[in-house]
Design a protein around this motif. Structure first.
Motif, PDB file in Angstrom:
ATOM      1  N   LEU A   1      -1.257  -0.332  -4.214  1.00 15.56           N
ATOM      2  CA  LEU A   1      -0.448   1.126  -4.186  1.00 15.56           C
ATOM      3  C   LEU A   1      -1.353   1.800  -3.812  1.00 15.56           C
ATOM      4  O   LEU A   1      -2.756   2.480  -4.438  1.00 15.56           O
ATOM      5  N   ARG A   2      -1.510   3.370  -2.629  1.00 12.90           N
ATOM      6  CA  ARG A   2      -2.441   3.890  -2.153  1.00 12.90           C
ATOM      7  C   ARG A   2      -1.407   5.127  -1.824  1.00 12.90           C
ATOM      8  O   ARG A   2      -1.539   6.510  -1.878  1.00 12.90           O
ATOM      9  N   ILE A   3      -0.196   5.295  -1.511  1.00 14.09           N
ATOM     10  CA  ILE A   3       0.503   6.311  -1.074  1.00 14.09           C
ATOM     11  C   ILE A   3       1.950   6.029  -1.829  1.00 14.09           C
ATOM     12  O   ILE A   3       2.758   4.936  -1.845  1.00 14.09           O
ATOM     13  N   LEU A   4       2.487   6.877  -2.635  1.00 14.20           N
ATOM     14  CA  LEU A   4       4.018   6.408  -3.466  1.00 14.20           C
ATOM     15  C   LEU A   4       4.721   8.403  -3.512  1.00 14.20           C
ATOM     16  O   LEU A   4       3.933   8.925  -3.642  1.00 14.20           O
ATOM     17  N   ARG A   5       5.738   7.543  -2.815  1.00 12.11           N
ATOM     18  CA  ARG A   5       6.410   8.637  -2.518  1.00 12.11           C
ATOM     19  C   ARG A   5       7.749   9.214  -3.343  1.00 12.11           C
ATOM     20  O   ARG A   5       8.777   8.690  -3.648  1.00 12.11           O
ATOM     21  N   LEU A   6       7.524   9.916  -4.828  1.00 10.32           N
ATOM     22  CA  LEU A   6       8.659  10.162  -5.558  1.00 10.32           C
ATOM     23  C   LEU A   6      10.357  11.628  -5.663  1.00 10.32           C
ATOM     24  O   LEU A   6      10.263  11.732  -5.861  1.00 10.32           O
ATOM     25  N   ASP A   7       9.441  11.986  -4.592  1.00 12.25           N
ATOM     26  CA  ASP A   7      10.117  13.357  -4.784  1.00 12.25           C
ATOM     27  C   ASP A   7      11.823  13.706  -3.868  1.00 12.25           C
ATOM     28  O   ASP A   7      12.296  13.128  -3.460  1.00 12.25           O
ATOM     29  N   GLY A   8      12.380  14.356  -4.474  1.00 14.34           N
ATOM     30  CA  GLY A   8      13.491  14.733  -4.164  1.00 14.34           C
ATOM     31  C   GLY A   8      14.242  13.990  -5.031  1.00 14.34           C
ATOM     32  O   GLY A   8      15.518  13.685  -4.189  1.00 14.34           O
ATOM     33  N   ASN A   9      14.456  13.427  -6.267  1.00 18.21           N
ATOM     34  CA  ASN A   9      15.066  12.103  -6.708  1.00 18.21           C
ATOM     35  C   ASN A   9      15.314  13.561  -7.985  1.00 18.21           C
ATOM     36  O   ASN A   9      14.825  14.899  -8.484  1.00 18.21           O
ATOM     37  N   PRO A  10      16.566  13.394  -9.152  1.00 18.38           N
ATOM     38  CA  PRO A  10      17.025  14.389  -9.401  1.00 18.38           C
ATOM     39  C   PRO A  10      16.719  13.305 -11.511  1.00 18.38           C
ATOM     40  O   PRO A  10      16.910  13.613 -11.989  1.00 18.38           O
ATOM     41  N   TRP A  11      15.365  13.520 -10.837  1.00 17.63           N
ATOM     42  CA  TRP A  11      14.500  13.217 -12.505  1.00 17.63           C
ATOM     43  C   TRP A  11      15.196  14.005 -13.148  1.00 17.63           C
ATOM     44  O   TRP A  11      15.139  15.703 -13.392  1.00 17.63           O
ATOM     45  N   LEU A  12      14.537  14.110 -14.397  1.00 21.75           N
ATOM     46  CA  LEU A  12      15.257  14.293 -16.725  1.00 21.75           C
ATOM     47  C   LEU A  12      13.589  14.461 -17.200  1.00 21.75           C
ATOM     48  O   LEU A  12      13.276  13.061 -17.118  1.00 21.75           O
ATOM     49  N   CYS A  13      13.442  15.615 -17.112  1.00 23.41           N
ATOM     50  CA  CYS A  13      12.213  16.097 -17.942  1.00 23.41           C
ATOM     51  C   CYS A  13      12.855  15.663 -19.616  1.00 23.41           C
ATOM     52  O   CYS A  13      12.508  16.120 -20.355  1.00 23.41           O
ATOM     53  N   ASN A  14      12.704  14.140 -20.042  1.00 19.36           N
ATOM     54  CA  ASN A  14      13.043  13.735 -21.530  1.00 19.36           C
ATOM     55  C   ASN A  14      11.689  12.834 -21.597  1.00 19.36           C
ATOM     56  O   ASN A  14      10.807  12.961 -21.258  1.00 19.36           O
ATOM     57  N   CYS A  15      11.478  12.403 -23.136  1.00 18.54           N
ATOM     58  CA  CYS A  15      10.529  11.507 -23.409  1.00 18.54           C
ATOM     59  C   CYS A  15      10.974  10.256 -22.547  1.00 18.54           C
ATOM     60  O   CYS A  15       9.858   9.574 -22.632  1.00 18.54           O
ATOM     61  N   HIS A  16      11.964   9.994 -22.064  1.00 16.12           N
ATOM     62  CA  HIS A  16      11.551   8.366 -21.022  1.00 16.12           C
ATOM     63  C   HIS A  16      10.986   9.811 -19.791  1.00 16.12           C
ATOM     64  O   HIS A  16      10.237   8.005 -19.456  1.00 16.12           O
ATOM     65  N   PHE A  17      10.787  10.435 -19.752  1.00 13.40           N
ATOM     66  CA  PHE A  17      10.415  11.050 -18.728  1.00 13.40           C
ATOM     67  C   PHE A  17       8.603  10.747 -19.067  1.00 13.40           C
ATOM     68  O   PHE A  17       7.304  11.075 -17.934  1.00 13.40           O
ATOM     69  N   ALA A  18       7.940  10.852 -19.949  1.00 14.19           N
ATOM     70  CA  ALA A  18       6.991  11.356 -20.709  1.00 14.19           C
ATOM     71  C   ALA A  18       6.007  10.153 -20.178  1.00 14.19           C
ATOM     72  O   ALA A  18       5.025  10.197 -19.573  1.00 14.19           O
ATOM     73  N   LYS A  19       6.206   8.982 -19.796  1.00 10.82           N
ATOM     74  CA  LYS A  19       5.293   7.702 -19.526  1.00 10.82           C
ATOM     75  C   LYS A  19       4.986   7.977 -18.074  1.00 10.82           C
ATOM     76  O   LYS A  19       3.808   7.142 -17.811  1.00 10.82           O
TER      77      LYS A  19
ATOM     78  N   ARG B   1       0.537  -1.183   0.404  1.00  6.37           N
ATOM     79  CA  ARG B   1       0.127   0.389   0.231  1.00  6.37           C
ATOM     80  C   ARG B   1       0.707   1.620  -0.061  1.00  6.37           C
ATOM     81  O   ARG B   1       0.499   2.172  -0.561  1.00  6.37           O
ATOM     82  N   GLU B   2       1.575   0.861   0.812  1.00  7.24           N
ATOM     83  CA  GLU B   2       3.048   2.336   0.524  1.00  7.24           C
ATOM     84  C   GLU B   2       4.322   2.361   0.266  1.00  7.24           C
ATOM     85  O   GLU B   2       4.910   1.267   0.500  1.00  7.24           O
ATOM     86  N   LEU B   3       4.736   2.910  -0.841  1.00  7.48           N
ATOM     87  CA  LEU B   3       5.838   2.598  -1.107  1.00  7.48           C
ATOM     88  C   LEU B   3       7.031   3.922  -1.537  1.00  7.48           C
ATOM     89  O   LEU B   3       6.194   4.497  -1.759  1.00  7.48           O
ATOM     90  N   GLU B   4       7.816   3.647  -0.708  1.00  6.78           N
ATOM     91  CA  GLU B   4       9.181   4.919  -0.756  1.00  6.78           C
ATOM     92  C   GLU B   4      10.365   5.397  -1.382  1.00  6.78           C
ATOM     93  O   GLU B   4      10.860   3.923  -1.188  1.00  6.78           O
ATOM     94  N   LEU B   5      10.376   6.261  -1.912  1.00  5.33           N
ATOM     95  CA  LEU B   5      11.583   6.067  -3.407  1.00  5.33           C
ATOM     96  C   LEU B   5      12.181   7.745  -3.042  1.00  5.33           C
ATOM     97  O   LEU B   5      12.914   8.380  -4.709  1.00  5.33           O
ATOM     98  N   GLU B   6      11.264   8.139  -1.993  1.00  3.27           N
ATOM     99  CA  GLU B   6      12.077   9.317  -2.057  1.00  3.27           C
ATOM    100  C   GLU B   6      13.632   9.756  -1.584  1.00  3.27           C
ATOM    101  O   GLU B   6      14.086   8.664  -0.902  1.00  3.27           O
ATOM    102  N   ARG B   7      13.993  11.004  -2.568  1.00  6.66           N
ATOM    103  CA  ARG B   7      15.499  11.205  -2.108  1.00  6.66           C
ATOM    104  C   ARG B   7      16.543   9.845  -2.304  1.00  6.66           C
ATOM    105  O   ARG B   7      17.133  10.101  -1.961  1.00  6.66           O
ATOM    106  N   ASN B   8      16.402   9.546  -3.943  1.00  6.95           N
ATOM    107  CA  ASN B   8      17.408   8.699  -3.860  1.00  6.95           C
ATOM    108  C   ASN B   8      17.807   9.417  -5.190  1.00  6.95           C
ATOM    109  O   ASN B   8      17.999  10.500  -5.209  1.00  6.95           O
ATOM    110  N   GLY B   9      19.148   8.810  -6.102  1.00  6.25           N
ATOM    111  CA  GLY B   9      19.609   9.201  -7.500  1.00  6.25           C
ATOM    112  C   GLY B   9      18.513   8.634  -8.456  1.00  6.25           C
ATOM    113  O   GLY B   9      19.532   8.898  -9.567  1.00  6.25           O
ATOM    114  N   LEU B  10      17.602   9.023  -8.821  1.00  2.09           N
ATOM    115  CA  LEU B  10      16.543   8.455  -9.939  1.00  2.09           C
ATOM    116  C   LEU B  10      16.385   9.451 -11.182  1.00  2.09           C
ATOM    117  O   LEU B  10      15.979  10.266 -10.961  1.00  2.09           O
ATOM    118  N   THR B  11      16.931   9.439 -11.787  1.00  2.00           N
ATOM    119  CA  THR B  11      16.399  10.076 -12.970  1.00  2.00           C
ATOM    120  C   THR B  11      15.231   9.289 -14.240  1.00  2.00           C
ATOM    121  O   THR B  11      14.891  10.429 -14.686  1.00  2.00           O
TER     122      THR B  11
END
Length: 291
Positions: free
Chosen positions: A177-195, A154-164
């Motif tokens: 899944l009810r709660i997902l934490r993804l903040d604090g990662n160095p995400w790249l706004c490219n076409c891989h991130f679009a989906k 129900r809860e998955l935490e992936l915040e503040r990692n090195g995920l792009t």
């Protein structure tokens, strides 16, 4: 007879006491507030203790220096439901280490040095409800099937990692899944991130801080912007891009068309050549007849 019984009572009490406490010995440097809890928090441990009772249900190993978990660890402790390994020195999880944790409900692997979560890492953890993987600054890769089988999560935490980037197929096998934490990662706004952006837009209710808490870097100038400022139109240039599979299909189709065209040309040329030879043969017979 009674004196014999009176004499045996202390002896029997000693034996029964020994049998009852056997298997509940508390590891040195740890606390055991009850028969099912072992608390080794902040004891400077460099390895998992050996003398943990087999019927332990809550095992607290946070704030130590443990670099790895034995691959057969959870095979021995099949009753374990709560495992806290937060703030240790774990750099990897050996395949199969957590695949037999059928009763595990809570698992905290946050604040470690994990670099990758391999596919099938949590294979049979079907009872797992909360999984903490945040604050692993070197964690840059999550396998496509890393969370497969976690049907109760129900809860998955992936915040503040090195995920792009993160493949959307990682999240698809998580129906509860009810709660997902993804903040604090160095995400790249490219076409891989679009989906992933499209998935997050459709599952906005699962993000505790919403789109405002997640930022990504723009491909041109590297400027970080909150996802709340973006829309599907921000990724319109990605709609015409092809994946590797698409490219292979195009290449294979082109080759197939070329082969068919060559065969057709060869067949046509052979047919024309045969007709020409038959035509010449007919003319020769006519000339001989006229002579």
């Amino acid at each position: 007879m009674l004196p014999c019984i009176n004499w045996l009572q202390p002896f029997l009490a000693l034996i029964s006491s020994t049998l009852l406490t056997r298997g509940h010995n508390c590891p040195s440097s740890c606390l055991c507030p009850d028969h099912h809890t072992v608390d080794c928090t902040g004891q400077g441990l460099s390895r998992v203790p050996d003398s943990i009772p087999l019927d332990v249900r809550r095992l607290l190993l946070s704030n130590n220096w443990i670099p790895w978990i034995p691959s057969d660890f959870l095979v021995l402790y099949s009753d374990l439901v709560y495992l806290d390994l937060r703030n240790n020195s774990l750099s990897q999880l050996e395949p199969g280490t957590l695949s037999t944790s059928s009763r595990l409900v809570f698992l905290d692997l946050g604040s470690n040095n994990l670099t990758e979560i391999h596919s099938g890492t949590f294979g049979e953890s079907r009872s797992l409800i909360k999984l903490r993987l945040g604050n692993n600054p070197y964690l840059s890769m999550v396998g496509t099937d890393a969370f497969i089988g976690l049907t109760s999560l129900r809860e998955l935490e992936l915040e503040r990692n090195g995920l792009t980037e993160l493949d959307v197929r990682v999240l698809e096998p998580l129906p509860s899944l009810r709660i997902l934490r993804l903040d604090g990662n160095p995400w790249l706004c490219n076409c891989h991130f679009a989906k992933l952006f499209e998935w997050l837009t459709e599952n906005l209710h699962k993000l505790p801080t919403g789109m405002e808490g997640i930022e990504c870097s723009l491909p041109l100038d590297g400027r970080r912007v909150p996802l709340s400022l973006l829309s599907e139109e921000s990724f319109r240039e990605c709609r015409g891009t092809l994946s590797l599979t698409d490219y292979l299909i195009v290449i294979f189709s082109g080759i197939s068309v070329s082969v068919v065209a060559i065969m057709a040309s060869f067949f046509l040329a052979s047919t024309v050549h045969c007709f020409q030879r038959l035509s010449k043969g007919s003319k020769g017979d006519e000339e001989e007849g006229n002579d």
